[in-house]
Design a protein around this motif. Structure first.
Motif, PDB file in Angstrom:
ATOM      1  N   PHE A 189       0.840  -1.198   0.000  1.00  0.00           N
ATOM      2  CA  PHE A 189       0.000   0.000   0.000  1.00  0.00           C
ATOM      3  C   PHE A 189       0.877   1.250   0.000  1.00  0.00           C
ATOM      4  O   PHE A 189       0.611   2.211  -0.731  1.00  0.00           O
ATOM      5  N   LEU A 190       1.901   1.251   0.812  1.00  0.00           N
ATOM      6  CA  LEU A 190       2.810   2.402   0.876  1.00  0.00           C
ATOM      7  C   LEU A 190       3.531   2.602  -0.450  1.00  0.00           C
ATOM      8  O   LEU A 190       3.798   3.748  -0.851  1.00  0.00           O
ATOM      9  N   GLU A 191       3.855   1.513  -1.141  1.00  0.00           N
ATOM     10  CA  GLU A 191       4.489   1.620  -2.458  1.00  0.00           C
ATOM     11  C   GLU A 191       3.531   2.271  -3.461  1.00  0.00           C
ATOM     12  O   GLU A 191       3.947   3.057  -4.318  1.00  0.00           O
ATOM     13  N   MET A 192       2.237   1.945  -3.353  1.00  0.00           N
ATOM     14  CA  MET A 192       1.234   2.556  -4.223  1.00  0.00           C
ATOM     15  C   MET A 192       1.144   4.062  -3.962  1.00  0.00           C
ATOM     16  O   MET A 192       1.039   4.868  -4.898  1.00  0.00           O
ATOM     17  N   VAL A 193       1.197   4.457  -2.687  1.00  0.00           N
ATOM     18  CA  VAL A 193       1.162   5.886  -2.343  1.00  0.00           C
ATOM     19  C   VAL A 193       2.366   6.604  -2.954  1.00  0.00           C
ATOM     20  O   VAL A 193       2.249   7.724  -3.455  1.00  0.00           O
ATOM     21  N   GLU A 194       3.528   5.949  -2.955  1.00  0.00           N
ATOM     22  CA  GLU A 194       4.715   6.548  -3.569  1.00  0.00           C
ATOM     23  C   GLU A 194       4.503   6.761  -5.065  1.00  0.00           C
ATOM     24  O   GLU A 194       4.955   7.773  -5.621  1.00  0.00           O
ATOM     25  N   VAL A 209     -14.634  -2.627   5.501  1.00  0.00           N
ATOM     26  CA  VAL A 209     -14.693  -1.425   4.675  1.00  0.00           C
ATOM     27  C   VAL A 209     -13.815  -1.657   3.455  1.00  0.00           C
ATOM     28  O   VAL A 209     -12.697  -2.178   3.575  1.00  0.00           O
ATOM     29  N   ALA A 210     -14.328  -1.304   2.275  1.00  0.00           N
ATOM     30  CA  ALA A 210     -13.534  -1.407   1.050  1.00  0.00           C
ATOM     31  C   ALA A 210     -13.357  -0.017   0.455  1.00  0.00           C
ATOM     32  O   ALA A 210     -14.320   0.726   0.283  1.00  0.00           O
ATOM     33  N   LEU A 211     -12.106   0.344   0.174  1.00  0.00           N
ATOM     34  CA  LEU A 211     -11.760   1.640  -0.415  1.00  0.00           C
ATOM     35  C   LEU A 211     -11.629   1.434  -1.925  1.00  0.00           C
ATOM     36  O   LEU A 211     -10.772   0.669  -2.376  1.00  0.00           O
ATOM     37  N   GLU A 270      -7.626  17.788  -8.994  1.00  0.00           N
ATOM     38  CA  GLU A 270      -8.746  17.211  -9.729  1.00  0.00           C
ATOM     39  C   GLU A 270      -8.430  17.076 -11.219  1.00  0.00           C
ATOM     40  O   GLU A 270      -8.942  16.172 -11.891  1.00  0.00           O
ATOM     41  N   LYS A 271      -7.572  17.953 -11.739  1.00  0.00           N
ATOM     42  CA  LYS A 271      -7.204  17.885 -13.163  1.00  0.00           C
ATOM     43  C   LYS A 271      -6.409  16.622 -13.486  1.00  0.00           C
ATOM     44  O   LYS A 271      -6.415  16.168 -14.631  1.00  0.00           O
ATOM     45  N   ILE A 272      -5.716  16.065 -12.493  1.00  0.00           N
ATOM     46  CA  ILE A 272      -4.905  14.852 -12.723  1.00  0.00           C
ATOM     47  C   ILE A 272      -5.493  13.640 -12.006  1.00  0.00           C
ATOM     48  O   ILE A 272      -4.848  12.599 -11.904  1.00  0.00           O
ATOM     49  N   LEU A 273      -6.725  13.784 -11.511  1.00  0.00           N
ATOM     50  CA  LEU A 273      -7.332  12.715 -10.716  1.00  0.00           C
ATOM     51  C   LEU A 273      -7.510  11.434 -11.531  1.00  0.00           C
ATOM     52  O   LEU A 273      -7.365  10.328 -10.998  1.00  0.00           O
ATOM     53  N   ALA A 274      -7.814  11.583 -12.825  1.00  0.00           N
ATOM     54  CA  ALA A 274      -7.981  10.399 -13.668  1.00  0.00           C
ATOM     55  C   ALA A 274      -6.680   9.611 -13.739  1.00  0.00           C
ATOM     56  O   ALA A 274      -6.684   8.371 -13.654  1.00  0.00           O
ATOM     57  N   ASP A 275      -5.551  10.299 -13.891  1.00  0.00           N
ATOM     58  CA  ASP A 275      -4.244   9.627 -13.933  1.00  0.00           C
ATOM     59  C   ASP A 275      -3.940   8.943 -12.601  1.00  0.00           C
ATOM     60  O   ASP A 275      -3.401   7.829 -12.569  1.00  0.00           O
ATOM     61  N   LEU A 276      -4.286   9.612 -11.506  1.00  0.00           N
ATOM     62  CA  LEU A 276      -4.045   9.039 -10.181  1.00  0.00           C
ATOM     63  C   LEU A 276      -4.911   7.803  -9.956  1.00  0.00           C
ATOM     64  O   LEU A 276      -4.452   6.813  -9.372  1.00  0.00           O
ATOM     65  N   ASN A 277      -6.137   7.842 -10.449  1.00  0.00           N
ATOM     66  CA  ASN A 277      -7.031   6.690 -10.286  1.00  0.00           C
ATOM     67  C   ASN A 277      -6.547   5.483 -11.085  1.00  0.00           C
ATOM     68  O   ASN A 277      -6.780   4.334 -10.686  1.00  0.00           O
ATOM     69  N   VAL A 278      -5.875   5.737 -12.202  1.00  0.00           N
ATOM     70  CA  VAL A 278      -5.295   4.637 -12.972  1.00  0.00           C
ATOM     71  C   VAL A 278      -4.261   3.896 -12.131  1.00  0.00           C
ATOM     72  O   VAL A 278      -4.236   2.658 -12.087  1.00  0.00           O
ATOM     73  N   VAL A 279      -3.412   4.661 -11.428  1.00  0.00           N
ATOM     74  CA  VAL A 279      -2.406   4.063 -10.546  1.00  0.00           C
ATOM     75  C   VAL A 279      -3.083   3.222  -9.469  1.00  0.00           C
ATOM     76  O   VAL A 279      -2.670   2.089  -9.187  1.00  0.00           O
ATOM     77  N   PHE A 280      -4.144   3.755  -8.888  1.00  0.00           N
ATOM     78  CA  PHE A 280      -4.839   3.047  -7.812  1.00  0.00           C
ATOM     79  C   PHE A 280      -5.516   1.778  -8.330  1.00  0.00           C
ATOM     80  O   PHE A 280      -5.435   0.717  -7.698  1.00  0.00           O
ATOM     81  N   GLN A 281      -6.170   1.858  -9.478  1.00  0.00           N
ATOM     82  CA  GLN A 281      -6.869   0.690 -10.017  1.00  0.00           C
ATOM     83  C   GLN A 281      -5.889  -0.398 -10.435  1.00  0.00           C
ATOM     84  O   GLN A 281      -6.154  -1.598 -10.258  1.00  0.00           O
ATOM     85  N   LEU A 282      -4.731  -0.022 -10.978  1.00  0.00           N
ATOM     86  CA  LEU A 282      -3.709  -1.012 -11.314  1.00  0.00           C
ATOM     87  C   LEU A 282      -3.205  -1.707 -10.053  1.00  0.00           C
ATOM     88  O   LEU A 282      -2.936  -2.916 -10.051  1.00  0.00           O
ATOM     89  N   PHE A 283      -3.095  -0.934  -8.995  1.00  0.00           N
ATOM     90  CA  PHE A 283      -2.688  -1.493  -7.706  1.00  0.00           C
ATOM     91  C   PHE A 283      -3.715  -2.525  -7.226  1.00  0.00           C
ATOM     92  O   PHE A 283      -3.353  -3.620  -6.763  1.00  0.00           O
ATOM     93  N   LEU A 284      -5.004  -2.204  -7.350  1.00  0.00           N
ATOM     94  CA  LEU A 284      -6.055  -3.122  -6.906  1.00  0.00           C
ATOM     95  C   LEU A 284      -6.060  -4.408  -7.726  1.00  0.00           C
ATOM     96  O   LEU A 284      -6.375  -5.485  -7.204  1.00  0.00           O
ATOM     97  N   SER A 298      -3.623  -6.079  -8.810  1.00  0.00           N
ATOM     98  CA  SER A 298      -2.584  -7.006  -8.369  1.00  0.00           C
ATOM     99  C   SER A 298      -2.567  -7.216  -6.852  1.00  0.00           C
ATOM    100  O   SER A 298      -1.903  -8.122  -6.361  1.00  0.00           O
ATOM    101  N   HIS A 299      -3.292  -6.367  -6.113  1.00  0.00           N
ATOM    102  CA  HIS A 299      -3.349  -6.487  -4.645  1.00  0.00           C
ATOM    103  C   HIS A 299      -4.799  -6.279  -4.199  1.00  0.00           C
ATOM    104  O   HIS A 299      -5.145  -5.267  -3.582  1.00  0.00           O
ATOM    105  N   SER A 300      -5.637  -7.242  -4.536  1.00  0.00           N
ATOM    106  CA  SER A 300      -7.087  -7.078  -4.369  1.00  0.00           C
ATOM    107  C   SER A 300      -7.531  -6.934  -2.921  1.00  0.00           C
ATOM    108  O   SER A 300      -8.628  -6.434  -2.657  1.00  0.00           O
ATOM    109  N   LYS A 301      -6.713  -7.366  -1.966  1.00  0.00           N
ATOM    110  CA  LYS A 301      -7.106  -7.314  -0.565  1.00  0.00           C
ATOM    111  C   LYS A 301      -6.586  -6.070   0.161  1.00  0.00           C
ATOM    112  O   LYS A 301      -7.009  -5.780   1.276  1.00  0.00           O
TER     113      LYS A 301
END
Length: 230
Positions: free
Chosen positions: A60-65, A118-120, A188-202, A204-207
């Motif tokens: 999770f911390l690696e995803m934040v980085e 809770v699921a984020l 908010e202008k780059i939120l779509a790019d940030l969400n791509v990073v988060f979804q890719l993380f999910l 491979s790390h679904s839990k």
């Protein structure tokens, strides 16, 4: 009263005041990293809030980085938050002698709740009330109704002490990074790019986006109280 007796009384008063345990305003972490206090330090008044604690795994911390790197490429410098949690109340001013009563009230109101998950599932942008800091947060979807019910019970406790309740129509979230100032529009202008990073993380790390809530926490100054769920 003679001068000698007055001096003795004055010394006893100062000794009693020293024995009162209060958080050290100088060591307040809110003063670090450009943060400011939500309200001025007052003797006998402790900053208090109720929340769900989250201890993130290394992945999770690696995803934040990765989120920070994407933001930096767009000229926005984010810092990882100092502690990960989902807020269930605002930060309020609680008088020292109210703490035991407030804790007892929380314990009574929260005693009927069972453990839950809770699921984020998405990223969003948030600002503090003073608009001095902007946060990148992971929104809670699964478990939202349970969070809402618990926040309502916490509000009931706050109202007993005439303290401010939580936000109307709250967006329960886990802040993961922040920056100084009001930067919502820019992020908010780059939120779509940030969400791509988060979804890719999910993918491979679904839990890693799931939090099994077994207790509710309350921090008042330097005191931590926990309430286990059934």
């Amino acid at each position: 009263m003679t001068n000698a007796l007055f001096f003795q009384c004055l010394m006893k008063f100062h000794k009693c005041m020293k024995n009162i345990t209060e958080p050290d305003a100088k060591n307040d972490p809110n003063k670090h990293g450009g943060k400011i206090r939500s309200f001025p330090h007052e003797r006998g008044v402790w900053a208090t809030y109720v929340y769900i604690q989250y201890k993130p795994p290394e992945e999770f911390l690696e995803m934040v980085e990765e989120l920070k790197k994407v933001s930096e490429s767009h000229g926005i410098i984010l810092n990882t938050v100092e502690d990960f949690h989902i807020s269930l109340s605002r930060t309020v001013k609680l008088r020292h002698h109210w703490i035991p009563l407030f804790v007892d009230s929380l314990k009574a109101h929260l005693s009927y709740f069972s453990r839950f998950k809770v699921a984020l599932q998405s990223l969003d942008v948030y600002e503090n009330e003073e608009k001095t800091r902007t946060f990148l947060g992971l929104k809670a979807h699964t478990g939202f109704e349970k969070l809402e019910k618990i926040a309502d019970k916490v509000d009931s406790c706050l109202l007993e002490f005439k303290l401010p309740t939580f936000y109307q129509n709250p967006s329960f979230h886990l802040s993961c990074a922040s920056c100084i100032g009001s930067k919502t529009e820019e992020i908010e202008k780059i939120l779509a790019d940030l969400n791509v990073v988060f979804q890719l993380f999910l993918n491979s790390h679904s839990k890693c986006n799931q939090i099994w809530v077994t207790k509710i926490c309350c921090k008042s100054g330097n005191k931590l109280f926990t309430f286990s769920l059934k």
